[in-house]
Design an enzyme around this catalytic site. Sequence first.
Site, PDB file in Angstrom:
ATOM      1  N   GLY A 313      -6.175 -26.898   2.610  1.00 48.16           N
ATOM      2  CA  GLY A 313      -6.520 -28.159   3.252  1.00 48.16           C
ATOM      3  C   GLY A 313      -5.429 -28.576   4.226  1.00 48.16           C
ATOM      4  O   GLY A 313      -4.737 -27.733   4.800  1.00 48.16           O
ATOM      5  N   GLU A 314      -5.294 -29.872   4.441  1.00 48.58           N
ATOM      6  CA  GLU A 314      -4.315 -30.459   5.356  1.00 48.58           C
ATOM      7  C   GLU A 314      -4.636 -30.221   6.826  1.00 48.58           C
ATOM      8  O   GLU A 314      -3.990 -30.775   7.698  1.00 48.58           O
ATOM      9  CB  GLU A 314      -2.887 -29.945   5.089  1.00 48.58           C
ATOM     10  CG  GLU A 314      -2.357 -30.191   3.701  1.00 48.58           C
ATOM     11  CD  GLU A 314      -0.945 -29.639   3.520  1.00 48.58           C
ATOM     12  OE1 GLU A 314      -0.286 -29.280   4.529  1.00 48.58           O
ATOM     13  OE2 GLU A 314      -0.496 -29.553   2.360  1.00 48.58           O
ATOM     14  N   GLY A 315      -5.590 -29.338   7.130  1.00 45.80           N
ATOM     15  CA  GLY A 315      -5.814 -28.901   8.503  1.00 45.80           C
ATOM     16  C   GLY A 315      -5.189 -27.556   8.793  1.00 45.80           C
ATOM     17  O   GLY A 315      -5.198 -27.088   9.940  1.00 45.80           O
TER      18      GLY A 315
END
Length: 361
Positions: A313-315
Amino acid sequence: MIGFAPVSTPDAAAEAAARARQDSLTKPRGALGSLEDLSVWVASCQQRCPPRQFERARVVVFAGDHGVARSGVSAYPPEVTAQMVANIDAGGAAINALADVAGATVRVADLAVDADPLSERIGAHKVRRGSGNIATEDALTNDETAAAITAGQQIADEEVDAGADLLIAGDMGIGNTTAAAVLVAALTDAEPVAVVGFGTGIDDAGWARKTAAVRDALFRVRPVLPDPVGLLRCAGGADLAAIAGFCAQAAVRRTPLLLDGVAVTAAALVAERLAPGAHRWWQAGHRSSEPGHGLALAALGLDPIVDLHMRLGEGTGAAVALMVLRAAVAALSSMATFTEAGVSTRSVDGVDRTAPPAVSP
């Protein structure tokens, strides 16, 4: 009242010019594979051929806690969300490292972290402290849902108005893959076991608890379907609702956007229902190892740019994909045509392929 302006389509003339230019470059037709399709997409989004290299790519990480996390659905305690917001803001997270090498900058926004905002800047769009436990109660109230979606719209507008020419949506929140699994299952008519993965690294017992939570939440959301706002209220949480607003508004603003993992893509599924046609302005950065992600991508008709078995996640997956997207733009913009280079073309139909005229906005 929640509303989005109509979403226009990317520019067909620039798309055609980019495809023709690809066929005139010093290589066999189609030899660059998916890079060619990506470059054509960028040209159509920018309304010009050849396209410009991205000058202000921007990652926005939407953070929020989820009450369901206290049901043992994650390998990490809920307080990690606030700690990771501080880590991202300080530049020490994976997204910071990958965005830096990809030529993007990072912003983190606290929508529903179960702590006081780290700063006024980070908490400017905060809706509440933590979202409700979706297995037993709504994630948000009606007003909070509207506020979260509007916050995502406003953040997209802020970034585009500041000059962002490509956006990446990222996420940070313990328990958010549980909420995401509910959104995906509800919108693809999938069973809980088909959408639930191991998230942050839960064991089999944790997976069983997570699947049960998704089952219970799905039972609660069935009556509100197909209403996208009602779905976000019941099972999304403020962070995912804001991501939905962000993805939809990016398309309204004609700004290309890279989706990240299952949490972001689940929110994007809802965004497509808030602003029909928005998906034409998106690319799937990567394919997560979370099983629900593949279902969500298929529902949106998007193929991932990379598949590196990531699940952070997080980008982060989208940041890696940005490097590939930059390569696609560089090839279309910087390569010479057969005519320019004086290179003979492969004679198939007796037609000499030359570069098409440039298309500018």
